[in-house]
Design an enzyme around this catalytic site. Sequence first.
Site, short mmCIF file in Angstrom:
data_model
loop_
_atom_site.label_atom_id
_atom_site.label_comp_id
_atom_site.label_asym_id
_atom_site.label_seq_id
_atom_site.Cartn_x
_atom_site.Cartn_y
_atom_site.Cartn_z
N GLN A 136 -4.71 -1.93 9.05
CA GLN A 136 -4.33 -2.72 8.40
C GLN A 136 -5.17 -3.83 9.70
OE1 GLN A 136 -3.06 -3.63 5.48
NE2 GLN A 136 -3.78 -5.91 6.25
N ASP A 183 -11.35 3.05 3.40
CA ASP A 183 -11.24 1.29 3.16
C ASP A 183 -13.01 0.53 2.95
OD1 ASP A 183 -9.06 -0.56 3.14
OD2 ASP A 183 -9.11 -0.92 4.91
N LYS A 192 1.22 -1.19 -0.11
CA LYS A 192 0.28 0.37 0.11
C LYS A 192 0.61 1.13 0.34
CE LYS A 192 -3.88 -2.65 2.12
NZ LYS A 192 -4.76 -2.91 3.16
#
Length: 279
Positions: free
Chosen positions: A96, A119, A52
């Site tokens: 994460q 997200d 990422k």
Amino acid sequence: MAQIIDGKAISAQIREEVRIRAEKLKEQGITVTLAVIQVGEDPASSVYVRNKKKACEACGLASLSYELPADTPEEKLLELIRELNERPDVNGILVQLPLPEGMDEEKVLDEIAPEKDVDGFHPMNVGCLSIGKPGFVSCTPAGVIELLHRSGISISGKECVVVGRSNIVGKPMAMLLLRENGTVTVCHSRTKDLPEVTRRADILVVAVGKPKMITAEYVKEGAVVIDVGIHRDPDNHLCGDVDFENVSPKCSAITPVPGGVGPMTIAMLMKNVVESVER
Ligand code: NDP
């Protein structure tokens, strides 16, 4: 011959579009910035986080990295998220997953400000998706829609079957296909006679988490098959939830693993980050 949907090429296109948008924002004095938080040292998570950050760099976005030890108290993580929520120079926040045992994942994700939740996991964004309001959408299912659009596959009026009902893939996938005017059926572990249901699909999206479970008997002749699964087979090769060799002769189009849905997830994340500023 089935059309092989090239997720690598399509994701590269999207990243390039993000790079151009980020460059324009830079000319206006805005550096688009993603904050990435990792708690603990799960090796798979470290690879995802690294990818990422690399993608940010390639798209001309800045990334801020927070690596916290596994025994970090939950309150400390929540404090960091609150601080990042307030910072005007931070546009997107990503925690994460999975979090170390004992941490309340739902509580942590709920703390992220919905307008920085790139997200798309915050209940506010999930709610917006279900009632058709703008908001961030979970990256993997959003990537599937892009794959279909950019491969010239129309969704409107089609029979769409989704196998899997997780909060990050199956459910938002179903909502997105519905938004695109598909006729949507969602299957799960209690579905009776799964092959009978999946054989109705013009577009079959599989996110079941079982290596090569979907064989030709599950697929109608001429269907489009999208494979979200990622696994390592006994020979350590990547494979999906669909038995590609067995299924592809029957399809009009299919995504491979690797090189299908996988690369789209990070590309859509980058798109969400740049959109967080433009909104
Ligand atoms: P989950 O394990 O959270 O969900 C799996 C779903 O499949 C559940 O809804 C479950 O039903 C259903 N299911 C399990 N067994 C069966 C069965 N025999 N018949 C019918 N349905 C069944 O997985 P995720 O949604 O998180 O992920 C799915 C796959 O996608 C995984 O392989 C994962 O690695 C991959 N993935 C890939 C991403 C990418 O970037 N390409 C991103 C995210 C995930 P029930 O609800 O009843 O238990």
